[in-house]
Design an enzyme around this catalytic site. Structure first.
Site, PDB file in Angstrom:
ATOM      1  N   ARG A 295      17.967  22.199 -23.600  1.00 43.55           N
ATOM      2  CA  ARG A 295      17.061  22.962 -22.738  1.00 43.55           C
ATOM      3  C   ARG A 295      17.284  24.469 -22.848  1.00 43.55           C
ATOM      4  O   ARG A 295      16.337  25.244 -22.700  1.00 43.55           O
ATOM      5  CB  ARG A 295      17.188  22.472 -21.295  1.00 43.55           C
ATOM      6  N   TYR A 440       7.372  20.061 -22.737  1.00 40.31           N
ATOM      7  CA  TYR A 440       8.372  19.086 -23.233  1.00 40.31           C
ATOM      8  C   TYR A 440       9.782  19.418 -22.745  1.00 40.31           C
ATOM      9  O   TYR A 440      10.004  20.468 -22.175  1.00 40.31           O
ATOM     10  CB  TYR A 440       8.288  18.873 -24.743  1.00 40.31           C
ATOM     11  N   GLU A 441      10.690  18.486 -22.934  1.00 43.76           N
ATOM     12  CA  GLU A 441      12.051  18.597 -22.363  1.00 43.76           C
ATOM     13  C   GLU A 441      11.998  18.734 -20.843  1.00 43.76           C
ATOM     14  O   GLU A 441      12.823  19.416 -20.245  1.00 43.76           O
ATOM     15  CB  GLU A 441      12.805  19.789 -22.962  1.00 43.76           C
ATOM     16  N   GLY A 442      11.025  18.078 -20.210  1.00 43.62           N
ATOM     17  CA  GLY A 442      10.898  18.151 -18.760  1.00 43.62           C
ATOM     18  C   GLY A 442       9.955  19.283 -18.381  1.00 43.62           C
ATOM     19  O   GLY A 442      10.238  20.446 -18.667  1.00 43.62           O
ATOM     20  N   GLN A 447      11.621  20.324 -13.847  1.00 44.78           N
ATOM     21  CA  GLN A 447      12.792  21.228 -13.813  1.00 44.78           C
ATOM     22  C   GLN A 447      13.020  21.737 -12.390  1.00 44.78           C
ATOM     23  O   GLN A 447      14.161  21.869 -11.934  1.00 44.78           O
ATOM     24  CB  GLN A 447      12.582  22.433 -14.739  1.00 44.78           C
TER      25      GLN A 447
END
Ligand SMILES: Cc1cc2nc3c(=O)[nH]c(=O)nc-3n(C[C@H](O)[C@H](O)[C@H](O)COP(=O)(O)OP(=O)(O)OC[C@H]3O[C@@H](n4cnc5c(N)ncnc54)[C@H](O)[C@@H]3O)c2cc1C
Length: 596
Positions: A295, A440-442, A447
């Site tokens: 992240r 993406y990646e949350g 988050q």
């Protein structure tokens, strides 16, 4: 097209002046990573990025990837550039020496990754995903598996992916359906379909190593039944040689808003052989071990987009002549003044500059904590401290910097006026390419929940209090030039407000848990502005030491810091006001009354 120039002086300022990176590396036992070596790596990475990767940005966008007869072809020039990337040894920079890597620090690689992402986001994702797969294999694979797969992943001959998402589950991975069946030889048979897999299939490498989450037959439902597997596209013998196809295929590729040069694939697993990583049903925990690093990498994409857009906008604003300055003619020899004289254009340029440079300072500092968290030679106390800071700041950096990176690219379009909206100048591509980093990646929403619900309230405020107290003490102990002292006061007041805001939400959440979700994104944005201001004050202080040697740099940093405190930090106040609102205004309207 904006011509990307690696901002070496800016990068070196953060590394050497604010982070004292030479000492940091020496303390972690990286004897080779001297300041001279760091500068040499940056210079070479800059040259490579500018000459090999950047020129493919436009063609990647225009051509995109192609899917024919089950095969994915990357845009013209990508394959040759990737081979040059391997030949020059770039994939190996921060990878483990026992598998052919150069063993340099994670943070040094991140600086190179920022350059690549700024020059060509789509291309940079191929090695980026591969590093994520390698980190997972190193953290959770056994020695035999590592020996079988790592050497070619490290060299870049093979690439890697992260296969989490399925059509019906993205944020909520507990819903996943991909099934893993134990086989007699200890391997697993994988069946299922993943979507949106970045770099999922392509023609750059002879094998692709997928890191896949799946549920072992009979495992509990939800997140407690998720396991992690390594599943290669091509089957690999114990000695690392390829023996034929595994049951992995690309079903299609997506036609999408941006990053056209990166293949976003449906990947089907039909009786594919896979190998368990870590313990059964502990797959999500295993993923968390490298989540922070991944992240921070995505946060750097926001910085990269802001930098690339700023470079384009600044050059344009110095050249484009429109109207005269309100305070009198500035370029009498020209038919009009360059638009950089106009206050509103300066507002946009300074915002971009503040995001790019302040964001860079934040992600490099966080990368230095990742170095510590991965290093077995430092005390466990130091590691825990680094991990605690990462835990709190990762969702902030990931979401805030990607949202601000997107805003910076939008401002870049605006500085160009109508010319920003047309493809020729490349400014709209930057905006389209970087939007994905907010997803993406949350997503930003996820988050924000991670920050407020899990990290802050989940630790009963301890993580936040530890960080704010440490920061406040540090700032109180610094000797500041008089001109910066009011900024310190402003920052300290915001640190205190952060705690009070949290208290208020915690109290409301006891009555109604929706208060957390209603406050979370504004809470995160508040935190983002505060953290950004902290980085700018740090840079302004570090620049003060250079006022004799490099007065221009000192002036640029200090004036931009004043801008940040005068015109960006006040935005934190409106986010605080919103985060302090009750959830009623969001929740009272019945779903059926939304209309349409
Ligand atoms: C180009 C591209 C590349 C990708 N690359 C990869 C990859 O390499 N590997 C991989 O595994 N995945 C990848 N993804 C998938 C990506 O990670 C997911 O799209 C993302 O996690 C969101 O999941 P979703 O699309 O299912 O949206 P959903 O989870 O359906 O979310 C939809 C909306 O609802 C919100 N939401 C959901 N739940 C909550 C909640 N509890 N509270 C508040 N808001 C909520 C979200 O924030 C979002 O705004 C990629 C996606 C794209 C488009």
């Amino acid at each position: 097209m904006p011509v990307y120039h690696a901002p070496l002086k800016e990068m070196q300022f953060v590394l050497h002046q604010t982070l004292n990176i030479g000492q940091h590396y020496a303390e972690l036992g990286y004897q080779d990573a001297t300041p001279d070596l760091v500068d040499a790596v940056l210079e070479e990475a800059g040259k490579f990025t500018e000459s090999v990767i950047a020129p493919l940005n436009r063609v990647g966008d225009e051509q995109g990837c192609r899917f024919d007869n089950g095969e994915v072809t990357t845009p013209e020039g990508f394959k040759a550039a990737y081979q040059q990337y391997i030949d020059a040894g770039w994939p190996t920079l921060a990878q483990p020496t026992q598998f052919g890597g150069q063993g340099l620090p994670y943070s040094l690689n991140l600086v190179c990754a920022e350059m690549q992402s700024a020059a060509n986001h789509a291309f940079a994702m191929y090695p980026g995903l591969s590093h994520g797969a390698q980190a997972t294999l190193m953290a959770h694979g056994d020695e035999a598996l590592q020996a079988r797969f790592m050497p070619k992943l490290v060299s870049g001959e093979w690439t890697g992916t992260m296969c989490l998402t399925e059509a019906h589950c993205g944020s909520d991975l507990g819903l996943l359906r991909t099934k893993a069946t134990p086989q007699e030889d200890g391997s697993y048979r994988l069946d299922g379909s993943k979507i949106f897999i970045s770099s999922g299939d392509h023609d750059l490498a002879e094998n692709i190593v997928h890191i896949v989450i799946a549920r072992i037959e009979g495992a509990p439902a939800g997140t407690k039944g998720i396991s992690l597997f390594l599943v290669p596209k091509m089957a690999v013998a114990d000695d690392g040689s390829i023996t034929g196809r595994n049951g992995v295929s690309c079903g299609s590729i997506e036609h999408k808003m941006g990053i056209h040069g990166n293949a976003t694939c449906v990947i089907n697993f039909d009786g594919a052989t896979g190998y368990l990583l870590g313990e059964p049903n502990r797959g999500l925990n295993a993923m968390f071990t490298f989540m922070n690093a991944a992240r921070v990498g995505v946060a750097a994409e926001g910085v990269a987009a802001a930098e690339a857009s700023f470079q384009g906008a600044l050059a344009y604003a110095r050249e484009r002549l429109q109207m005269r300055s309100l305070s009198g003619v500035k370029a009498p020899d020209k038919p009009a003044d360059p638009i950089i004289v106009h206050p509103d254009v300066r507002r946009m340029l300074l915002t971009q500059k503040a995001i790019a440079e302040g964001g860079r300072a934040l992600v490099y500092e966080m990368a230095s904590w990742v170095d510590i968290s991965k290093n077995r030679t430092v005390s466990s106390e130091a590691r825990q401290r680094a991990e605690a800071r990462l835990s709190l700041l990762t969702p902030i950096a990931k979401a805030f910097l990607t949202e601000m990176g997107f805003e910076a690219t939008s401002l870049g379009v605006q500085v160009f006026g109508g010319h920003g909206y047309v493809a020729e100048w490349g400014m709209e591509q930057l905006m389209r390419d970087t939007k994905i980093s907010c997803l993406y990646e949350g997503t930003t929403g996820i988050q924000a929940l991670d920050l407020l619900a899990r990290k802050v309230l989940g630790s009963r405020g301890a993580l936040l209090e530890g960080y704010c107290t440490e920061l406040a003490h540090w700032w109180q102990a610094q000797t500041l030039p008089e001109s910066l002292q009011p900024l310190r006061q402003q920052l300290l007041a915001h640190l205190q407000q952060w705690g009070e805001l949290t208290q208020g939400i915690a109290v409301r959440a006891q009555q109604n848990p929706d208060e957390i979700g209603a406050a979370s994104v504004d809470y995160l944005m508040f935190a983002g502005y505060v953290v950004l201001a902290h980085q700018w004050l740090k840079m302004a202080l570090a620049a003060d030491a250079l006022k004799e040697r490099d007065p221009d740099l000192c002036q640029a940093k200090q004036e931009t810091a004043y801008f940040v405190f005068a015109r960006l930090l006040p935005k934190a106040a409106s986010h605080a006001t919103l985060a302090a609102q009750s959830s009623d205004s969001l929740m009272r309207l019945p779903e059926s009354a939304f209309g349409r």
